[in-house]
Design an enzyme around this catalytic site. Structure first.
Site, PDB file in Angstrom:
ATOM      1  N   TYR A 283       1.130 -29.711  18.151  1.00 53.21           N
ATOM      2  CA  TYR A 283      -0.316 -29.493  18.164  1.00 53.21           C
ATOM      3  C   TYR A 283      -0.753 -28.813  19.461  1.00 53.21           C
ATOM      4  O   TYR A 283      -0.391 -29.238  20.564  1.00 53.21           O
ATOM      5  CB  TYR A 283      -1.080 -30.815  18.002  1.00 53.21           C
ATOM      6  CG  TYR A 283      -2.584 -30.616  18.050  1.00 53.21           C
ATOM      7  CD1 TYR A 283      -3.238 -29.913  17.044  1.00 53.21           C
ATOM      8  CD2 TYR A 283      -3.337 -31.091  19.121  1.00 53.21           C
ATOM      9  CE1 TYR A 283      -4.596 -29.696  17.093  1.00 53.21           C
ATOM     10  CE2 TYR A 283      -4.709 -30.882  19.180  1.00 53.21           C
ATOM     11  CZ  TYR A 283      -5.336 -30.187  18.158  1.00 53.21           C
ATOM     12  OH  TYR A 283      -6.695 -29.962  18.212  1.00 53.21           O
TER      13      TYR A 283
ATOM     14  N   HIS B 149     -15.137 -20.871  19.922  1.00 52.65           N
ATOM     15  CA  HIS B 149     -15.747 -22.102  20.446  1.00 52.65           C
ATOM     16  C   HIS B 149     -16.848 -21.820  21.465  1.00 52.65           C
ATOM     17  O   HIS B 149     -17.649 -22.716  21.769  1.00 52.65           O
ATOM     18  CB  HIS B 149     -14.669 -22.978  21.084  1.00 52.65           C
ATOM     19  CG  HIS B 149     -13.810 -23.701  20.085  1.00 52.65           C
ATOM     20  ND1 HIS B 149     -13.328 -23.108  18.945  1.00 52.65           N
ATOM     21  CD2 HIS B 149     -13.348 -24.984  20.057  1.00 52.65           C
ATOM     22  CE1 HIS B 149     -12.605 -23.981  18.270  1.00 52.65           C
ATOM     23  NE2 HIS B 149     -12.602 -25.140  18.910  1.00 52.65           N
TER      24      HIS B 149
ATOM     25  N   ASN C  39     -10.980 -29.045  26.542  1.00 51.39           N
ATOM     26  CA  ASN C  39     -10.980 -30.441  26.083  1.00 51.39           C
ATOM     27  C   ASN C  39     -11.300 -31.383  27.240  1.00 51.39           C
ATOM     28  O   ASN C  39     -10.409 -31.871  27.929  1.00 51.39           O
ATOM     29  CB  ASN C  39      -9.603 -30.805  25.508  1.00 51.39           C
ATOM     30  CG  ASN C  39      -9.637 -30.924  24.006  1.00 51.39           C
ATOM     31  OD1 ASN C  39     -10.535 -31.537  23.448  1.00 51.39           O
ATOM     32  ND2 ASN C  39      -8.654 -30.321  23.353  1.00 51.39           N
TER      33      ASN C  39
ATOM     34  N   TYR D 249     -48.128 -57.682  38.168  1.00 53.57           N
ATOM     35  CA  TYR D 249     -46.684 -57.510  38.067  1.00 53.57           C
ATOM     36  C   TYR D 249     -46.209 -56.187  38.661  1.00 53.57           C
ATOM     37  O   TYR D 249     -45.120 -56.113  39.237  1.00 53.57           O
ATOM     38  CB  TYR D 249     -46.248 -57.571  36.598  1.00 53.57           C
ATOM     39  CG  TYR D 249     -46.298 -58.939  35.967  1.00 53.57           C
ATOM     40  CD1 TYR D 249     -46.835 -60.033  36.634  1.00 53.57           C
ATOM     41  CD2 TYR D 249     -45.812 -59.132  34.686  1.00 53.57           C
ATOM     42  CE1 TYR D 249     -46.901 -61.283  36.043  1.00 53.57           C
ATOM     43  CE2 TYR D 249     -45.863 -60.382  34.071  1.00 53.57           C
ATOM     44  CZ  TYR D 249     -46.411 -61.451  34.755  1.00 53.57           C
ATOM     45  OH  TYR D 249     -46.458 -62.686  34.166  1.00 53.57           O
TER      46      TYR D 249
ATOM     47  N   ARG E 143     -46.043 -57.151  42.333  1.00 51.74           N
ATOM     48  CA  ARG E 143     -45.229 -58.320  42.667  1.00 51.74           C
ATOM     49  C   ARG E 143     -43.788 -58.184  42.209  1.00 51.74           C
ATOM     50  O   ARG E 143     -42.860 -58.696  42.859  1.00 51.74           O
ATOM     51  CB  ARG E 143     -45.861 -59.552  42.007  1.00 51.74           C
ATOM     52  CG  ARG E 143     -45.267 -60.861  42.449  1.00 51.74           C
ATOM     53  CD  ARG E 143     -45.843 -62.102  41.793  1.00 51.74           C
ATOM     54  NE  ARG E 143     -46.895 -61.900  40.843  1.00 51.74           N
ATOM     55  CZ  ARG E 143     -47.091 -62.693  39.783  1.00 51.74           C
ATOM     56  NH1 ARG E 143     -46.263 -63.697  39.553  1.00 51.74           N
ATOM     57  NH2 ARG E 143     -48.098 -62.493  38.961  1.00 51.74           N
TER      58      ARG E 143
ATOM     59  N   PHE F 299     -10.738 -37.739  25.019  1.00 54.68           N
ATOM     60  CA  PHE F 299     -11.841 -36.799  25.207  1.00 54.68           C
ATOM     61  C   PHE F 299     -13.167 -37.333  24.677  1.00 54.68           C
ATOM     62  O   PHE F 299     -14.210 -36.697  24.845  1.00 54.68           O
ATOM     63  CB  PHE F 299     -11.534 -35.474  24.511  1.00 54.68           C
ATOM     64  CG  PHE F 299     -11.028 -35.659  23.097  1.00 54.68           C
ATOM     65  CD1 PHE F 299     -11.827 -36.183  22.105  1.00 54.68           C
ATOM     66  CD2 PHE F 299      -9.723 -35.317  22.773  1.00 54.68           C
ATOM     67  CE1 PHE F 299     -11.360 -36.362  20.822  1.00 54.68           C
ATOM     68  CE2 PHE F 299      -9.236 -35.499  21.481  1.00 54.68           C
ATOM     69  CZ  PHE F 299     -10.062 -36.021  20.495  1.00 54.68           C
TER      70      PHE F 299
ATOM     71  N   GLU G 146     -13.616 -34.643  13.070  1.00 55.94           N
ATOM     72  CA  GLU G 146     -14.360 -35.220  14.196  1.00 55.94           C
ATOM     73  C   GLU G 146     -15.574 -35.947  13.611  1.00 55.94           C
ATOM     74  O   GLU G 146     -16.707 -35.471  13.667  1.00 55.94           O
ATOM     75  CB  GLU G 146     -14.744 -34.118  15.183  1.00 55.94           C
ATOM     76  CG  GLU G 146     -13.497 -33.436  15.759  1.00 55.94           C
ATOM     77  CD  GLU G 146     -13.802 -32.193  16.571  1.00 55.94           C
ATOM     78  OE1 GLU G 146     -14.986 -31.961  16.878  1.00 55.94           O
ATOM     79  OE2 GLU G 146     -12.857 -31.451  16.885  1.00 55.94           O
TER      80      GLU G 146
END
Length: 516
Positions: A60, A90, A203, A289, A292, A337, A423
């Site tokens: 891969y 990409h 990646n 508040y 304080r 990743f 994915e």
């Protein structure tokens, strides 16, 4: 370990860069270079990848397609094209350009991962990446394109595209130019990517992590500034500092709360305004508040930031790629990743930022209501009715706080599947980081409006004298060109002046105190 070796350059070794290094390179213009030790490790790992590239079996990222296309074995004569195609396809971002500091942080962090020797790139590719960053070349990275899983793919691909001599970049002067032209001007040739290198360059969680590190640097300054603003408000609203006593705060031992309370005590020390109402004639038992409970809220934000910093330090020490080359020479697929650890804390910080800003706006609002401001004129106006004072400054703060509440909606719960369901769960960490940057800008503006309003109120308490630290902040606002109380004038420029004083740390510096 990677360390800054002089005032101009960070040396990137096989160990993690520091948060300080990220800020130096991203914001301060430091250059970079790879250490010889890192280059030796990169070369050794590359030998493993080259042996696999000659293997008939598919591996891969070396001899297969990517993602849902990983089942296709790629012949040797098409593998260079495989790498180019990966980067070109990409680099699919859209929208406005990401800021220069974000891109430089992203590049440094990817370079740091390359330097670990776990990615399998060639030394010459890593050197070229470092040289591009060192030369101040900033590739065009777009706002949209990352889902925060399989890395910040589109942003990192835009960097790799420029390394190949394609796409556009901004040169050191900020001019938008073709990448090949800008590279040539600094003596760099486009890189022809070899097996595995495309994946190694894209990646990683580098974009979201870089933005987290920068956000933490900003948030440390802003939380101390929130203490300054709160101190000025407590003082000018005739509040009590008794609740900030160390023994009372110690009953709830959160470290951030202790630090915030210590800041408030130091900031209010010696206040003539507070001394004026300490006697038995004062019938107020306790403050609202927003006055304080400032240490509790500001402290909780500090502790959230401390947790986020721990996550960032772990991520800085990570070597994120898929597949990775292990220390013993295996090439293994993994899921490191996935951006969930970073995405979560980015979302946590957006929640804390919204809450700190919300409390600040409530303090600003108290100044403007004559029924709650203990003797101050309505809206701090010179001639109420003719003048509106800071009425609409509070509107501005309120509008920003409303936006911050929307930005506090987590991005990390909104997974959306991609890549033909390969994915099928993603982190959205990049988007969590983008909205946090906007949120920090909003917090800066809300705190600036509180400082501006509190400074005016302190003037209106004259002849009573504020504490040395709060008075010095008031004086810094005046010295920056914002006049004291008087008839209405154009308020927007005064707000922007205060914003700049908060953003560049001038408010903190004016106190003269080593605030925590």
């Amino acid at each position: 370990m990677s360390t800054a070796v002089d005032t101009e350059q960070v040396v990137v070794g096989s160990g993690p860069v520091t948060p300080e290094d990220v800020v130096r390179v991203a914001r301060d213009g430091y250059g970079v270079r790879l250490s010889e030790e890192a280059l030796a490790g990169i070369a050794a790992t590359r030998e493993v990848v080259e042996r696999l590239a000659d293997d008939d079996r598919p591996h891969y990222g070396v001899s297969t397609g990517f993602g849902a296309l990983a089942t296709r074995h790629i012949p040797v004569d098409q593998r260079a094209q495989l790498q180019r195609s990966l980067i070109r396809s990409h680099a699919a971002g859209s929208g406005p350009e990401a800021e220069r500091e974000v891109v430089r942080a992203l590049m440094l962090l990817r370079l740091s991962t390359l330097a670990t020797g776990r990615t399998g790139v060639r030394p010459e590719t890593a050197r070229s990446y470092a040289a591009m960053l060192d030369a101040g070349i900033t590739p065009t990275v777009h706002e949209y394109g990352s889902l925060g899983c399989s890395g910040d793919l589109a942003p990192l691909s835009s960097i790799a595209l420029a390394l190949m001599g394609e796409g556009t970049v901004r040169d050191v002067a900020g001019v938008l130019r073709p990448a090949a032209e800008a590279l040539a001007d600094v003596g760099l040739a486009p890189v022809q990517l070899a097996e595995k290198e495309g994946l190694a360059l894209v990646n990683g969680t580098d974009g979201m992590l870089g933005m987290l590190v920068l956000a933490l640097a900003d948030l440390r300054r802003l939380l101390s500034t929130a203490d300054v603003a709160a101190a000025m408000s407590v003082e000018a609203l005739l509040g009590s500092d008794a609740v900030f006593a160390a023994d009372l705060q110690g009953l709830r031992p959160h470290p951030g709360q202790a630090d915030s309370a210590a800041n408030l005590r130091a900031l209010l020390a010696g206040s003539g305004v507070m001394a004026s109402h300490r006697g038995p004639e004062c019938t107020r038992v306790q403050d609202a508040y927003s006055l304080r409970c400032a240490p509790q809220v500001h402290g909780a934000a500090r502790d959230t930031a401390a947790h986020a910093a721990t996550v960032a330090e772990r991520e800085l020490a990570a070597a994120i790629d898929n597949p990775v080359v292990t220390v013993d020479g295996r090439v293994e697929s993994n899921g490191n990743f996935h951006g969930a650890p970073v995405g979560y804390v980015l979302d946590f910080l957006a929640i804390a930022v919204a809450d700190v800003a919300s409390m600040s706006e409530r303090r600003t609002d108290r100044f403007l209501d004559a029924s709650r401001s203990h003797g101050l004129p309505p809206f701090l106006a010179h001639d109420a009715g003719v003048d509106s004072g800071h009425m609409i400054a509070q509107y501005t703060a309120a509008g920003i706080v409303s936006e911050l509440k929307r930005l506090a909606v987590p991005a990390s719960v909104d997974s959306i599947p991609s890549s033909a369901m390969q994915e099928d769960h993603v982190s959205m960490g990049w988007h969590a980081a983008r909205k946090l940057r906007r949120a920090l800008d909003g917090l800066t503006r809300v705190l600036a409006i509180e400082v501006l309003t509190a400074a005016r109120a302190l003037d209106l308490r004259a002849p009573l004298q504020p504490a040395a630290a709060t008075g010095a902040v008031r004086d810094a606002v005046r010295a920056a060109g914002v006049p004291g109380p008087g008839p209405d004038r154009h308020l927007a420029p005064e707000i922007e002046t205060a914003v700049q004083l908060v953003a560049d740390g001038a408010v903190l510096a004016a106190t003269g105190l080593p605030l925590r």
